[in-house]
Motif scaffolding. Structure first.
Motif, PDB file in Angstrom:
ATOM      1  N   ALA A 170     -37.215-152.766 -44.524  1.00  0.00           N
ATOM      2  CA  ALA A 170     -37.944-153.592 -45.491  1.00  0.00           C
ATOM      3  C   ALA A 170     -37.006-154.551 -46.204  1.00  0.00           C
ATOM      4  CB  ALA A 170     -38.664-152.701 -46.499  1.00  0.00           C
ATOM      5  N   GLU A 171     -35.805-154.093 -46.490  1.00  0.00           N
ATOM      6  CA  GLU A 171     -34.821-154.958 -47.140  1.00  0.00           C
ATOM      7  C   GLU A 171     -34.462-156.145 -46.247  1.00  0.00           C
ATOM      8  OE1 GLU A 171     -31.131-153.976 -50.037  1.00  0.00           O
ATOM      9  OE2 GLU A 171     -30.928-153.221 -47.987  1.00  0.00           O
ATOM     10  N   ASP A 172     -34.560-155.928 -44.947  1.00  0.00           N
ATOM     11  CA  ASP A 172     -34.319-157.000 -43.978  1.00  0.00           C
ATOM     12  C   ASP A 172     -35.511-157.946 -43.848  1.00  0.00           C
ATOM     13  OD1 ASP A 172     -31.746-156.722 -43.151  1.00  0.00           O
ATOM     14  OD2 ASP A 172     -32.204-155.969 -41.155  1.00  0.00           O
ATOM     15  N   GLY A 173     -36.625-157.596 -44.484  1.00  0.00           N
ATOM     16  CA  GLY A 173     -37.808-158.435 -44.411  1.00  0.00           C
ATOM     17  C   GLY A 173     -38.834-158.015 -43.386  1.00  0.00           C
ATOM     18  N   ALA A 174     -38.632-156.862 -42.748  1.00  0.00           N
ATOM     19  CA  ALA A 174     -39.603-156.383 -41.759  1.00  0.00           C
ATOM     20  C   ALA A 174     -40.860-155.871 -42.453  1.00  0.00           C
ATOM     21  CB  ALA A 174     -38.992-155.276 -40.907  1.00  0.00           C
ATOM     22  N   ASP A 175     -41.987-155.994 -41.749  1.00  0.00           N
ATOM     23  CA  ASP A 175     -43.273-155.447 -42.208  1.00  0.00           C
ATOM     24  C   ASP A 175     -43.331-153.996 -41.748  1.00  0.00           C
ATOM     25  OD1 ASP A 175     -45.965-154.997 -42.888  1.00  0.00           O
ATOM     26  OD2 ASP A 175     -46.611-155.684 -40.904  1.00  0.00           O
ATOM     27  N   VAL A 176     -43.173-153.055 -42.693  1.00  0.00           N
ATOM     28  CA  VAL A 176     -42.960-151.645 -42.372  1.00  0.00           C
ATOM     29  C   VAL A 176     -44.134-150.793 -42.832  1.00  0.00           C
ATOM     30  CG1 VAL A 176     -41.462-149.641 -42.743  1.00  0.00           C
ATOM     31  CG2 VAL A 176     -40.463-151.922 -42.556  1.00  0.00           C
ATOM     32  N   LEU A 177     -44.536-149.870 -41.961  1.00  0.00           N
ATOM     33  CA  LEU A 177     -45.474-148.807 -42.316  1.00  0.00           C
ATOM     34  C   LEU A 177     -44.787-147.476 -42.051  1.00  0.00           C
ATOM     35  CD1 LEU A 177     -48.257-147.576 -43.038  1.00  0.00           C
ATOM     36  CD2 LEU A 177     -48.894-147.868 -40.617  1.00  0.00           C
ATOM     37  N   LEU A 178     -44.642-146.654 -43.087  1.00  0.00           N
ATOM     38  CA  LEU A 178     -44.047-145.323 -42.961  1.00  0.00           C
ATOM     39  C   LEU A 178     -45.165-144.289 -42.947  1.00  0.00           C
ATOM     40  CD1 LEU A 178     -41.551-143.409 -43.022  1.00  0.00           C
ATOM     41  CD2 LEU A 178     -41.704-143.490 -45.521  1.00  0.00           C
ATOM     42  N   LEU A 179     -45.187-143.463 -41.898  1.00  0.00           N
ATOM     43  CA  LEU A 179     -46.187-142.414 -41.750  1.00  0.00           C
ATOM     44  C   LEU A 179     -45.538-141.044 -41.879  1.00  0.00           C
ATOM     45  CD1 LEU A 179     -48.184-143.745 -38.647  1.00  0.00           C
ATOM     46  CD2 LEU A 179     -48.804-143.973 -41.061  1.00  0.00           C
ATOM     47  N   GLU A 180     -46.159-140.168 -42.652  1.00  0.00           N
ATOM     48  CA  GLU A 180     -45.683-138.796 -42.821  1.00  0.00           C
ATOM     49  C   GLU A 180     -46.849-137.839 -42.643  1.00  0.00           C
ATOM     50  OE1 GLU A 180     -44.486-135.183 -43.415  1.00  0.00           O
ATOM     51  OE2 GLU A 180     -43.046-136.829 -43.118  1.00  0.00           O
ATOM     52  N   ALA A 181     -46.648-136.789 -41.834  1.00  0.00           N
ATOM     53  CA  ALA A 181     -47.717-135.840 -41.523  1.00  0.00           C
ATOM     54  C   ALA A 181     -48.146-135.031 -42.733  1.00  0.00           C
ATOM     55  CB  ALA A 181     -47.276-134.907 -40.397  1.00  0.00           C
ATOM     56  N   GLY A 182     -47.217-134.729 -43.632  1.00  0.00           N
ATOM     57  CA  GLY A 182     -47.546-133.989 -44.849  1.00  0.00           C
ATOM     58  C   GLY A 182     -47.226-134.823 -46.070  1.00  0.00           C
ATOM     59  N   GLY A 183     -46.513-134.188 -47.021  1.00  0.00           N
ATOM     60  CA  GLY A 183     -46.029-134.937 -48.165  1.00  0.00           C
ATOM     61  C   GLY A 183     -44.609-135.403 -47.914  1.00  0.00           C
ATOM     62  N   LEU A 184     -44.142-136.364 -48.675  1.00  0.00           N
ATOM     63  CA  LEU A 184     -42.769-136.829 -48.530  1.00  0.00           C
ATOM     64  C   LEU A 184     -41.793-135.673 -48.726  1.00  0.00           C
ATOM     65  CD1 LEU A 184     -42.908-140.197 -50.515  1.00  0.00           C
ATOM     66  CD2 LEU A 184     -42.916-139.895 -48.026  1.00  0.00           C
ATOM     67  N   ALA A 185     -40.763-135.636 -47.896  1.00  0.00           N
ATOM     68  CA  ALA A 185     -39.706-134.618 -47.986  1.00  0.00           C
ATOM     69  C   ALA A 185     -40.242-133.197 -47.832  1.00  0.00           C
ATOM     70  CB  ALA A 185     -38.934-134.742 -49.301  1.00  0.00           C
ATOM     71  N   CYS A 186     -41.343-133.043 -47.083  1.00  0.00           N
ATOM     72  CA  CYS A 186     -41.926-131.703 -46.935  1.00  0.00           C
ATOM     73  C   CYS A 186     -41.257-130.893 -45.832  1.00  0.00           C
ATOM     74  CB  CYS A 186     -43.426-131.794 -46.673  1.00  0.00           C
ATOM     75  SG  CYS A 186     -43.858-132.502 -45.070  1.00  0.00           S
ATOM     76  N   GLY A 187     -40.406-131.515 -45.012  1.00  0.00           N
ATOM     77  CA  GLY A 187     -39.713-130.803 -43.944  1.00  0.00           C
ATOM     78  C   GLY A 187     -38.323-130.399 -44.395  1.00  0.00           C
TER      79      GLY A 187
END
Length: 394
Positions: A31-48
């Motif tokens: 994202a800092e580079d300007g890319a259009d980013v979608l982050l997908l996580e199966a549970g909650g953030l940092a749940c693994g």
């Protein structure tokens, strides 16, 4: 609406799969580079695996590429409060590898010389100095130790949230509780199907930790990653209270100890070589006698310390216990990956995020690259019968 309820966008330039520390770092740097980013996580953030209470950060490795990743990540962690901007609870009491044999010392002397040449301020210390740093060590067991005072630990959950919040400020979209169930290909793009709908992506980045093999299989990429449980235990407050310790590792057994969050308490851990490959994150108190037996050899005064439970998480293990970072050709679009860190993911995540952004932007291997060269971690090494030989593994 929150990350768990917002609808998926119909399209994203880059879909990053995995909301742990690696996916969060990759999403931020893209994202800092300007890319259009979608982050997908199966549970909650940092749940693994990134849900662990404390994550070590170090540059003490035997392989130059791992040293470079560790050192660059240390630099980025030290600057985290400014960029991307968050308190991650970084502490730097050092890492201390306690060495039981002359052969261990010879191996670490070579590593220390190489580390010093690459900017790491590590050194070999005698047993008296090692016990000054950690008075619990049994002097009769060790020949010497290797110490790097800049190493230490931070809070993985805080790192994940810090990266994700910064990525969102830069325009990235984050969706939790959106497990990827399938990936199709059409006209040079990926049709990413999740439990919350689908999205179309031009590129896919696999950062799914112990679950990366399954995801790689969906796009025809062989990522040899297996889940192996690792456990840690916490002591009750000790009397007298322990001093501030370096992150201390018995190189002969992988037993380790350092201060825990609760005042006067310690965190103890060791890898049980008999642990099977399995998606098992249940803490098992039956492991504690094994832990105590190893502690009795390394730190006898802690062998009978009162324990108040613990935590279990997954290592994402590769056949040579080293990372997979790279890009592979695919009929449906670009596939990049950063997984299989075998216990080193947290400490290498900042530098790997930079490196993946370099790969995506076509900067890798050029003077314009911001990050460390990760060519040595390409997953194709296994098909070519090349194995990495990192020795400093916990």
């Amino acid at each position: 609406m929150g990350r768990e309820t917002l609808p998926l966008p119909a399209h994203a330039e880059v879909v990053v799969v995995g909301g742990g520390v690696m996916g969060a770092s990759v999403a931020f740097h893209l994202a800092e580079d300007g890319a259009d980013v979608l982050l997908l996580e199966a549970g909650g953030l940092a749940c693994g695996s990134s849900g662990k209470p404390i994550g070590g950060v170090r540059a003490q490795f035997s392989d130059p590429a791992n040293v470079d990743l560790g050192l660059r990540s240390l630099e980025l962690y030290e600057d985290f409060a400014r960029h991307p901007g968050a308190d991650i609870g970084l502490e730097q009491p050092g890492y201390l590898f306690a060495l039981p044999t002359d052969a261990d010392v010879a191996l670490f002397r070579e590593s220390v010389a190489m580390q010093n040449a690459r900017g790491v301020e590590s050194r070999i210390v005698d047993v008296a100095e090692a016990r000054r740093l950690n008075p619990y060590l049994d002097a009769s067991r060790y020949v010497a130790a290797a110490y790097a005072p800049r190493d230490g630990w931070a809070r993985p959950a805080a790192v994940v949230e810090g990266y994700v919040a910064a990525a969102e400020r830069l325009g990235a979209r984050v969706r939790t509780h959106a497990a990827v169930t399938g990936v199709g290909r059409s006209a040079g793009r990926f049709d990413v199907v999740t439990t919350r709908g689908r999205t179309v992506a031009d590129a896919l980045v696999v950062c799914a930790g112990a679950w990366s093999r399954r995801l790689g299989g969906m796009v025809g990429v062989d990522l040899p990653v297996d889940p192996v449980k690792r456990q840690i235990a916490f002591t009750a407050p000790l009397d007298p209270a322990p001093p501030r310790l370096p992150f201390t590792i018995d190189f002969g057994t992988t037993f380790y100890v350092h201060n825990a969050d609760e005042p006067g308490t310690l965190l103890l851990g060791v890898a049980d070589p008999a642990t099977p490959v399995a998606f098992d994150t249940t803490y098992d108190p039956a492991w504690e006698p094994f832990l105590r037996d190893v502690a009795r050899r390394a730190t006898p005064a802690l062998a009978d310390a009162p324990l108040v439970g613990g935590w279990a998480g997954l290592y994402e293990m590769t056949p040579d216990h080293d990372a997979l970072v790279g890009e592979t050709a695919s009929d449906g679009g670009r596939v990049l990956y950063a997984c299989g860190f075998s216990g080193h993911g947290f400490l290498q995540a900042p530098a790997v995020g930079e490196a993946v952004a370099d790969l995506y932007a076509g900067r890798a291997g050029t003077p314009a690259a911001r990050g460390v060269d990760v060519a040595a971690f390409d997953a194709g090494r296994f098909a070519a019968h090349v194995r990495r030989t990192e020795a400093n593994i916990i």
